[in-house]
Design a protein around this motif. Structure first.
Motif, PDB file in Angstrom:
ATOM      1  N   THR A  57       0.922  -1.608  -0.302  1.00  0.00           N
ATOM      2  CA  THR A  57      -0.105  -0.044   0.002  1.00  0.00           C
ATOM      3  C   THR A  57       0.964   1.323  -0.110  1.00  0.00           C
ATOM      4  N   PRO A  58       1.776   1.090   1.396  1.00  0.00           N
ATOM      5  CA  PRO A  58       3.044   2.282   0.591  1.00  0.00           C
ATOM      6  C   PRO A  58       3.303   3.062  -0.612  1.00  0.00           C
ATOM      7  N   GLU A  59       3.373   1.515  -1.253  1.00  0.00           N
ATOM      8  CA  GLU A  59       4.134   1.764  -2.245  1.00  0.00           C
ATOM      9  C   GLU A  59       3.153   2.372  -3.281  1.00  0.00           C
ATOM     10  N   ILE A  60       2.027   1.976  -3.430  1.00  0.00           N
ATOM     11  CA  ILE A  60       1.059   2.042  -4.327  1.00  0.00           C
ATOM     12  C   ILE A  60       0.835   3.948  -4.523  1.00  0.00           C
ATOM     13  N   MET A  61       0.345   4.365  -2.601  1.00  0.00           N
ATOM     14  CA  MET A  61       0.222   5.282  -2.626  1.00  0.00           C
ATOM     15  C   MET A  61       0.862   6.274  -3.613  1.00  0.00           C
ATOM     16  N   THR A  62       2.251   6.423  -3.889  1.00  0.00           N
ATOM     17  CA  THR A  62       3.454   7.235  -4.678  1.00  0.00           C
ATOM     18  C   THR A  62       3.068   7.363  -6.574  1.00  0.00           C
ATOM     19  N   LEU A  63       1.944   6.970  -6.163  1.00  0.00           N
ATOM     20  CA  LEU A  63       1.517   6.791  -7.979  1.00  0.00           C
ATOM     21  C   LEU A  63       0.470   7.753  -8.449  1.00  0.00           C
ATOM     22  N   SER A  64       0.446   8.014  -9.053  1.00  0.00           N
ATOM     23  CA  SER A  64      -0.097   9.256 -10.094  1.00  0.00           C
ATOM     24  C   SER A  64      -1.282   8.454 -10.141  1.00  0.00           C
ATOM     25  N   THR A  65      -2.956  10.042 -10.050  1.00  0.00           N
ATOM     26  CA  THR A  65      -3.854   9.390  -9.995  1.00  0.00           C
ATOM     27  C   THR A  65      -4.554   8.671 -11.147  1.00  0.00           C
ATOM     28  N   PHE A  66      -3.391   8.974 -12.199  1.00  0.00           N
ATOM     29  CA  PHE A  66      -3.678   8.036 -13.624  1.00  0.00           C
ATOM     30  C   PHE A  66      -3.042   7.059 -12.902  1.00  0.00           C
ATOM     31  N   GLU A  67      -2.454   6.637 -12.890  1.00  0.00           N
ATOM     32  CA  GLU A  67      -1.654   5.286 -12.670  1.00  0.00           C
ATOM     33  C   GLU A  67      -2.796   4.696 -12.321  1.00  0.00           C
ATOM     34  N   LEU A  68      -3.014   5.249 -10.650  1.00  0.00           N
ATOM     35  CA  LEU A  68      -4.080   3.958 -10.344  1.00  0.00           C
ATOM     36  C   LEU A  68      -5.009   4.028 -10.769  1.00  0.00           C
ATOM     37  N   LEU A  69      -6.772   4.813 -11.330  1.00  0.00           N
ATOM     38  CA  LEU A  69      -7.161   4.661 -12.584  1.00  0.00           C
ATOM     39  C   LEU A  69      -6.434   3.565 -13.397  1.00  0.00           C
ATOM     40  N   THR A 114      -9.980  -8.334  -4.190  1.00  0.00           N
ATOM     41  CA  THR A 114     -11.585  -7.816  -4.052  1.00  0.00           C
ATOM     42  C   THR A 114     -10.703  -6.945  -2.841  1.00  0.00           C
ATOM     43  N   LYS A 115      -9.367  -6.649  -1.894  1.00  0.00           N
ATOM     44  CA  LYS A 115      -8.815  -5.822  -1.018  1.00  0.00           C
ATOM     45  C   LYS A 115      -7.576  -5.023  -1.780  1.00  0.00           C
ATOM     46  N   LYS A 116      -7.376  -5.524  -2.464  1.00  0.00           N
ATOM     47  CA  LYS A 116      -6.702  -4.561  -3.587  1.00  0.00           C
ATOM     48  C   LYS A 116      -7.182  -3.515  -4.301  1.00  0.00           C
ATOM     49  N   ALA A 117      -8.621  -3.963  -4.926  1.00  0.00           N
ATOM     50  CA  ALA A 117      -9.480  -2.784  -5.292  1.00  0.00           C
ATOM     51  C   ALA A 117     -10.201  -1.317  -3.911  1.00  0.00           C
ATOM     52  N   PHE A 118      -9.784  -2.143  -2.768  1.00  0.00           N
ATOM     53  CA  PHE A 118     -10.566  -1.458  -1.827  1.00  0.00           C
ATOM     54  C   PHE A 118      -9.593  -0.728  -1.919  1.00  0.00           C
ATOM     55  N   VAL A 119      -8.047  -0.598  -1.845  1.00  0.00           N
ATOM     56  CA  VAL A 119      -7.229   0.124  -1.195  1.00  0.00           C
ATOM     57  C   VAL A 119      -6.721   0.865  -2.607  1.00  0.00           C
ATOM     58  N   VAL A 120      -7.300   0.300  -3.738  1.00  0.00           N
ATOM     59  CA  VAL A 120      -6.236   1.828  -4.539  1.00  0.00           C
ATOM     60  C   VAL A 120      -8.025   2.140  -4.983  1.00  0.00           C
ATOM     61  N   GLU A 121      -9.203   1.695  -4.524  1.00  0.00           N
ATOM     62  CA  GLU A 121     -10.488   2.650  -4.806  1.00  0.00           C
ATOM     63  C   GLU A 121     -10.262   4.023  -3.192  1.00  0.00           C
ATOM     64  N   ASN A 122      -9.555   3.718  -2.357  1.00  0.00           N
ATOM     65  CA  ASN A 122     -10.027   4.481  -1.239  1.00  0.00           C
ATOM     66  C   ASN A 122      -8.899   5.926  -1.032  1.00  0.00           C
ATOM     67  N   ILE A 124      -8.002   6.656  -4.413  1.00  0.00           N
ATOM     68  CA  ILE A 124      -8.562   7.508  -6.043  1.00  0.00           C
ATOM     69  C   ILE A 124      -9.962   8.175  -4.998  1.00  0.00           C
ATOM     70  N   ARG A 125     -10.567   7.906  -4.180  1.00  0.00           N
ATOM     71  CA  ARG A 125     -11.803   8.931  -3.514  1.00  0.00           C
ATOM     72  C   ARG A 125     -10.349   9.639  -2.905  1.00  0.00           C
ATOM     73  N   THR A 126      -9.434   9.959  -1.699  1.00  0.00           N
ATOM     74  CA  THR A 126      -9.234  11.216  -1.548  1.00  0.00           C
ATOM     75  C   THR A 126      -8.407  12.049  -2.597  1.00  0.00           C
ATOM     76  N   ARG A 127      -8.229  11.308  -3.580  1.00  0.00           N
ATOM     77  CA  ARG A 127      -7.943  12.599  -4.778  1.00  0.00           C
ATOM     78  C   ARG A 127      -8.679  13.044  -5.240  1.00  0.00           C
ATOM     79  N   LEU A 128      -9.363  12.681  -5.806  1.00  0.00           N
ATOM     80  CA  LEU A 128     -10.558  12.757  -6.805  1.00  0.00           C
ATOM     81  C   LEU A 128     -12.636  13.197  -5.821  1.00  0.00           C
ATOM     82  N   GLY A 129     -12.143  12.683  -5.076  1.00  0.00           N
ATOM     83  CA  GLY A 129     -13.607  12.853  -4.139  1.00  0.00           C
ATOM     84  C   GLY A 129     -14.532  12.177  -4.447  1.00  0.00           C
ATOM     85  N   TYR A 130     -13.693  11.145  -5.788  1.00  0.00           N
ATOM     86  CA  TYR A 130     -15.525   9.832  -5.784  1.00  0.00           C
ATOM     87  C   TYR A 130     -14.336   8.540  -6.479  1.00  0.00           C
ATOM     88  N   VAL A 131     -15.289   8.151  -6.996  1.00  0.00           N
ATOM     89  CA  VAL A 131     -14.069   6.357  -7.312  1.00  0.00           C
ATOM     90  C   VAL A 131     -15.309   5.943  -8.265  1.00  0.00           C
TER      91      VAL A 131
END
Length: 171
Positions: A57-69, A114-122, A124-131
């Motif tokens: 998760t800390p490594e995923i947090m460093t990705l850009s929003t586009f990469e997260l999407l 499913t858990k990885k999706a939760f991590v990435v969705e959350n 994205i939610r903090t950056r965009l305000g929605y998923v």
């Protein structure tokens, strides 16, 4: 002159890794310090590798929003595939016990995605305000176009008023 990448103010060095901005009231890492009121650069890649899914998760947090999407699109597909496999193995297991282990493995993989999706969705939610409900290729292309078409308006310089204008405003 070293300037804050957020507001363009002159900043002072406080140690070998940081500067300090009085206006923003924060330490600025030396890696993002700008010169002459330049604006922040947008960092992004227009892709994400499937191997990113397995990052912490800390490594995923460093990705850009586009990469997260992009990553969420891949994770959702894998999760959907695992659900389908789990269902198929369950039905096959009704006739033979040969598929019980494959069903369990698919179930573990489904839980993982499913858990990885939760991590990435959350994230994205903090950056965009929605998923986004659906992430299609056209959605990603449009998002990328918006990044590339961003109006980068030159340096952050506040123009000073002329003395004449100040006199006329008072009079």
């Amino acid at each position: 002159m070293k300037t804050c990448p957020y507001c363009g103010s002159h900043i002072e060095r406080i140690d070998h890794q940081h500067y300090y901005c009085d206006f923003c009231r924060m330490k600025i890492d030396i890696r993002i310090v700008k010169k002459n009121q330049e604006r922040l650069d947008v960092r992004f890649r227009d892709f994400a590798f499937a191997s990113y899914i397995d990052r912490s998760t800390p490594e995923i947090m460093t990705l850009s929003t586009f990469e997260l999407l992009y990553l969420l699109k891949m994770i959702r597909k894998e999760r959907n595939d695992m659900y389908h496999h789990m269902h198929v193995f369950h039905r096959a297991g009704e006739e033979s016990n040969d598929f019980k282990e494959a069903e369990k493995e698919s179930g573990r993989d489904y839980l993982y995605f499913t858990k990885k999706a939760f991590v990435v969705e959350n994230l994205i939610r903090t950056r965009l305000g929605y998923v986004p409900e659906r992430i299609t290729e056209s959605y990603l292309v449009k998002y990328l176009q918006n990044i590339k078409n961003d109006k980068k308006t030159g340096p952050m310089i506040i123009r000073k008023q002329r003395k004449e204008n100040k006199v006329n405003e008072k009079g």
